[in-house]
Motif scaffolding. Structure first.
Motif, PDB file in Angstrom:
ATOM      1  N   LEU A 137     -18.723  -7.656  -9.837  1.00 59.81           N
ATOM      2  CA  LEU A 137     -19.583  -7.321  -8.707  1.00 59.81           C
ATOM      3  C   LEU A 137     -19.316  -5.888  -8.281  1.00 59.81           C
ATOM      4  N   SER A 138     -20.367  -5.145  -7.980  1.00 55.94           N
ATOM      5  CA  SER A 138     -20.186  -3.775  -7.500  1.00 55.94           C
ATOM      6  C   SER A 138     -19.630  -3.808  -6.079  1.00 55.94           C
ATOM      7  N   TRP A 139     -19.013  -2.699  -5.680  1.00 57.29           N
ATOM      8  CA  TRP A 139     -18.439  -2.645  -4.337  1.00 57.29           C
ATOM      9  C   TRP A 139     -19.516  -2.644  -3.266  1.00 57.29           C
ATOM     10  N   VAL A 140     -20.726  -2.278  -3.591  1.00 53.45           N
ATOM     11  CA  VAL A 140     -21.820  -2.374  -2.627  1.00 53.45           C
ATOM     12  C   VAL A 140     -22.073  -3.844  -2.280  1.00 53.45           C
ATOM     13  N   GLN A 189     -10.632  -8.988  -5.345  1.00 51.13           N
ATOM     14  CA  GLN A 189     -11.558  -8.457  -6.346  1.00 51.13           C
ATOM     15  C   GLN A 189     -10.891  -8.210  -7.695  1.00 51.13           C
ATOM     16  N   SER A 251     -10.228   4.263  -5.038  1.00 52.34           N
ATOM     17  CA  SER A 251     -11.639   3.986  -5.324  1.00 52.34           C
ATOM     18  C   SER A 251     -12.513   4.521  -4.207  1.00 52.34           C
ATOM     19  N   GLU A 253     -15.789   4.118  -4.137  1.00 53.98           N
ATOM     20  CA  GLU A 253     -16.775   3.081  -3.852  1.00 53.98           C
ATOM     21  C   GLU A 253     -16.224   2.025  -2.900  1.00 53.98           C
ATOM     22  N   ARG A 254     -14.974   1.675  -3.091  1.00 55.76           N
ATOM     23  CA  ARG A 254     -14.369   0.634  -2.254  1.00 55.76           C
ATOM     24  C   ARG A 254     -14.265   1.076  -0.803  1.00 55.76           C
TER      25      ARG A 254
END
Length: 318
Positions: A137-140, A189, A251, A253-254
């Motif tokens: 799963l993407s962090w979004v 995650q 990260s 994104e995280r």
């Protein structure tokens, strides 16, 4: 003029290597063709960008380009290190990554040991699939799930807490709680995916060692401690060295997916600062210098950890 025996031997070995490579190429040419695209990817996106590191030593202007921008040496680094945001980003990056290392690194090992003890293959396969799923799963998406679960007003967890007669907990809206939630979500995650390597290492453990331990009266827990863990120690050390190299990383994104306006104390990290300076503000020289600093420190940590591991009798990584 007669060639010496050394020169003749060198020429023979060189020709032998050429013939061997030609034979391998004819036999496995499909594999070499498949390797072309990954090698092109590495060349284009990993090696060619190295030329852009010169921006860190120049007063880079987009209109002037690489050649037209003036060379300023290390003055950009002095400018970066003197900024207040740099100290905050450095502190937050180390704090978040150290917490990830302390709480996140042991979890795949513990999880792999637990999964290895499950004898029902069907149940074990289901559990592995469920544990691996968050990695894809993407962090979004994970950020959206996090806010749906932990929102103060409408989050599922806080609704249950309020129904139980307690005050809601600001999991993602208060700095300390945000830090705790950040670490726990990251562990959730990554822990399932990290078990793959450890489970593969466990399958290589000699079954006779377990039989000998059972004969000596060792239960499952003692078998894990005295047989499994020592046998996968080299894998643990290798992955630990690689994780130590990420202490200065993190990260983007995280952090970006879990950030909000109410909890800002720990959301300024080095990757976030590189994004702000480079993308939002157009300070390409400062962003490149900060990224280069981050990479050099990460490399130094990997080399230092590898040397320490070798001094302690392990194989190391390099």
């Amino acid at each position: 003029m007669v060639k010496s025996e050394t020169e003749a031997g060198y020429g023979f070995n060189k020709q032998k290597k050429k013939n061997r490579f030609r034979r391998y190429l004819q036999r496995d040419w499909q594999l070499y063709v498949l390797m072309v695209l990954p090698m092109l990817f590495i060349l284009v996106f990993k090696f060619l960008p190295y030329s852009g590191l010169s921006i860190a030593f120049k007063d880079y202007k987009v209109a002037k380009g690489y050649a037209g921008s003036s060379w300023v040496g290390f003055s950009i680094f002095h400018k970066v290190f003197g900024k207040r945001d740099f100290g905050q980003a450095l502190t937050n990056t180390l704090l978040l990554n150290i917490l990830d290392l302390v709480f996140g690194f042991p979890m795949p090992i513990i999880l792999a040991l637990i999964l290895n003890e499950i004898k029902n293959r069907y149940f074990k396969s289901i559990m592995q699939t469920l544990l691996y799923l968050p990695h894809f799963l993407s962090w979004v998406i994970i950020g959206g799930i996090g806010y749906s679960m932990f929102s103060v007003s409408s989050g599922v967890v806080n609704v249950l807490i309020k129904n139980a007669g307690h005050s809601p907990v600001p999991f993602l809206q208060e700095n300390t709680w945000w830090l705790i939630s950040y670490v726990l979500i990251g562990v959730w995650q990554s822990m399932g995916w990290g078990t793959i390597i450890y489970l593969a290492a466990i399958t290589g453990v000699n079954s006779e060692l377990y039989e000998a331990a059972r004969v000596d009266g060792a239960g499952r827990l003692k078998q894990c401690i005295h047989v499994t863990l020592p046998c996968i120690r080299s894998t643990i050390v290798t992955l630990l060295i690689m994780n130590l190299g990420k202490l200065m990383g993190g990260s983007f994104e995280r952090v970006f997916a879990l950030a909000n306006a109410k909890a800002t104390q720990y959301t300024t990290t080095i990757p976030v600062l590189v994004y702000r300076w480079g993308i939002e503000s157009g300070k390409f020289s400062e962003a490149t210098a900060l990224g280069l600093f981050q990479s050099v420190i990460g490399l130094a940590l990997v080399v230092a950890a590898d040397l320490i591991a070798k001094r302690l009798g392990e194989d190391g990584l390099i």
